[in-house]
Design an enzyme around this catalytic site. Structure first.
Site, PDB file in Angstrom:
ATOM      1  N   GLU A   1       0.888  -0.666   0.002  1.00 51.98           N
ATOM      2  CA  GLU A   1      -0.002  -0.109  -0.160  1.00 51.98           C
ATOM      3  C   GLU A   1       0.577   1.143  -0.396  1.00 51.98           C
ATOM      4  O   GLU A   1       1.633   1.585   0.867  1.00 51.98           O
ATOM      5  CB  GLU A   1      -1.012  -0.531   1.010  1.00 51.98           C
ATOM      6  CG  GLU A   1      -1.877   1.381   1.034  1.00 51.98           C
ATOM      7  CD  GLU A   1      -2.543   1.533   2.161  1.00 51.98           C
ATOM      8  OE1 GLU A   1      -3.136   2.189   2.274  1.00 51.98           O
ATOM      9  OE2 GLU A   1      -2.583   0.716   3.332  1.00 51.98           O
TER      10      GLU A   1
ATOM     11  N   GLU B   1       5.015   4.836   3.891  1.00 55.83           N
ATOM     12  CA  GLU B   1       4.105   5.959   3.823  1.00 55.83           C
ATOM     13  C   GLU B   1       5.705   7.179   4.374  1.00 55.83           C
ATOM     14  O   GLU B   1       7.137   6.357   4.660  1.00 55.83           O
ATOM     15  CB  GLU B   1       3.524   6.101   5.369  1.00 55.83           C
ATOM     16  CG  GLU B   1       3.411   7.521   6.194  1.00 55.83           C
ATOM     17  CD  GLU B   1       2.787   8.149   5.383  1.00 55.83           C
ATOM     18  OE1 GLU B   1       2.766   9.341   4.835  1.00 55.83           O
ATOM     19  OE2 GLU B   1       1.257   7.401   4.008  1.00 55.83           O
TER      20      GLU B   1
ATOM     21  N   ASP C   1      -3.188  12.006  -2.524  1.00 55.08           N
ATOM     22  CA  ASP C   1      -2.944  13.241  -2.962  1.00 55.08           C
ATOM     23  C   ASP C   1      -3.445  14.065  -3.856  1.00 55.08           C
ATOM     24  O   ASP C   1      -2.436  13.268  -5.119  1.00 55.08           O
ATOM     25  CB  ASP C   1      -1.845  14.491  -2.233  1.00 55.08           C
ATOM     26  CG  ASP C   1      -1.776  15.773  -2.107  1.00 55.08           C
ATOM     27  OD1 ASP C   1      -2.888  16.243  -3.561  1.00 55.08           O
ATOM     28  OD2 ASP C   1      -1.130  16.552  -2.217  1.00 55.08           O
TER      29      ASP C   1
ATOM     30  N   LYS D   1      -4.237  21.555  -8.691  1.00 51.62           N
ATOM     31  CA  LYS D   1      -3.530  22.867  -9.934  1.00 51.62           C
ATOM     32  C   LYS D   1      -3.097  22.054 -10.640  1.00 51.62           C
ATOM     33  O   LYS D   1      -2.360  20.725 -10.736  1.00 51.62           O
ATOM     34  CB  LYS D   1      -2.679  23.275  -9.071  1.00 51.62           C
ATOM     35  CG  LYS D   1      -3.709  23.969  -7.187  1.00 51.62           C
ATOM     36  CD  LYS D   1      -2.090  25.065  -7.109  1.00 51.62           C
ATOM     37  CE  LYS D   1      -3.440  26.447  -5.792  1.00 51.62           C
ATOM     38  NZ  LYS D   1      -2.400  26.646  -5.415  1.00 51.62           N
TER      39      LYS D   1
ATOM     40  N   THR E   1     -10.210   2.316   4.844  1.00 50.01           N
ATOM     41  CA  THR E   1      -9.460   3.415   5.514  1.00 50.01           C
ATOM     42  C   THR E   1      -9.942   4.372   5.888  1.00 50.01           C
ATOM     43  O   THR E   1     -11.118   4.950   6.870  1.00 50.01           O
ATOM     44  CB  THR E   1      -8.485   4.606   4.831  1.00 50.01           C
ATOM     45  OG1 THR E   1      -9.706   5.137   4.086  1.00 50.01           O
ATOM     46  CG2 THR E   1      -7.989   3.472   3.420  1.00 50.01           C
ATOM     47  N   THR E   2      -8.903   4.853   7.536  1.00 51.74           N
ATOM     48  CA  THR E   2      -9.833   5.950   8.214  1.00 51.74           C
ATOM     49  C   THR E   2      -9.799   7.356   7.095  1.00 51.74           C
ATOM     50  O   THR E   2     -10.851   7.876   8.244  1.00 51.74           O
ATOM     51  CB  THR E   2      -8.439   6.328   9.161  1.00 51.74           C
ATOM     52  OG1 THR E   2      -7.381   5.897   9.759  1.00 51.74           O
ATOM     53  CG2 THR E   2      -8.967   8.240  10.609  1.00 51.74           C
ATOM     54  N   TYR E   3      -9.544   7.731   6.272  1.00 51.62           N
ATOM     55  CA  TYR E   3      -9.848   9.235   5.650  1.00 51.62           C
ATOM     56  C   TYR E   3     -11.531   8.697   5.036  1.00 51.62           C
ATOM     57  O   TYR E   3     -12.050   9.409   4.685  1.00 51.62           O
ATOM     58  CB  TYR E   3      -8.994   8.734   4.916  1.00 51.62           C
ATOM     59  CG  TYR E   3      -8.777  10.227   3.846  1.00 51.62           C
ATOM     60  CD1 TYR E   3      -8.288  11.262   3.774  1.00 51.62           C
ATOM     61  CD2 TYR E   3      -9.421  10.082   2.288  1.00 51.62           C
ATOM     62  CE1 TYR E   3      -8.761  12.516   3.594  1.00 51.62           C
ATOM     63  CE2 TYR E   3      -9.861  11.364   2.163  1.00 51.62           C
ATOM     64  CZ  TYR E   3      -9.981  12.375   1.531  1.00 51.62           C
ATOM     65  OH  TYR E   3      -9.658  13.651   1.197  1.00 51.62           O
TER      66      TYR E   3
END
EC number: 2.1.1.33
Length: 201
Positions: free
Chosen positions: A33, A58, A106, A110, A180-182
């Protein structure tokens, strides 16, 4: 939300013998992951699949250290952590995995930042080199524009999308989905989660 810095995060991960020494050797028993955050999803996967090995990548130790509570909760021996930027993975990992997860990366909305998106062609080349033949790349995101960008990028760079949905939690694969937590946060706000699976051809 700004990530709170934990000064001894890296040391705490090392003390749990979770931090891999690079270059780290893997084979098709490994699932990766990228951008695991606090590690909720991957640790649950590791618990549910004791015969497979899991590597959580991570960039920020202060996020990765939060996974320790899940390691202790599930008494995991098949879960490890690599502190690394995704662009450096081919220098850090040797071998090929069966699955790579991209969980809520992310979106870099832009236009001038499009090369930073984890489904930009340069990153897709890295994943292709890290996956076995017919290995699966899985993506979850709440950002529709990023999802659409990812679909086009995959198609333009030699990947075949084998499954996609704009509403993961009302889809055929939701029964096996681990949040996931998000993800839990956005689901509680009734956001739709976009999901796809792809193989390099």
């Amino acid at each position: 939300m700004r990530l709170r810095n934990i000064p001894d995060a890296l040391e705490r991960i090392q003390n749990q013998n979770l931090l891999v020494k690079t270059p780290w050797n893997i084979d098709d028993s490994w699932i990766i992951e990228i951008g695991m955050g606090k590690g909720k999803m991957i640790s649950q996967l590791a618990f549910d699949n004791p015969n497979k090995n899991f590597l959580g990548v991570e960039k920020y130790p202060s996020a990765a250290v939060k996974s320790i509570k899940y390691v202790k909760k599930y008494n995991l021996s098949n879960f490890f952590i690599l502190i690394s930027d995704a662009k450096d993975l081919l220098d850090q990992i040797k071998g090929k995995a069966s699955t790579i997860w991209l969980t809520f990366p992310d979106p870099w909305p832009k236009n001038r930042h499009y090369k930073r998106r984890l489904t930009y062609k340069d990153f897709l080349k890295i994943y292709a080199n890290l996956l076995v033949k017919d290995g699966i790349l899985k993506l979850k995101t709440d950002n529709l524009k990023f999802f659409e960008f990812s679909i086009e990028s995959l198609k333009e760079n030699g990947w075949k999308i084998t499954y996609q949905t704009n509403d993961l939690h009302n889809s055929l694969v939701n029964s096996s989905n681990i949040k996931t937590t998000y993800e839990e946060k956005w689901v509680n706000l009734n956001y739709k989660i976009h999901y796809l699976e792809a193989i390099f051809i």
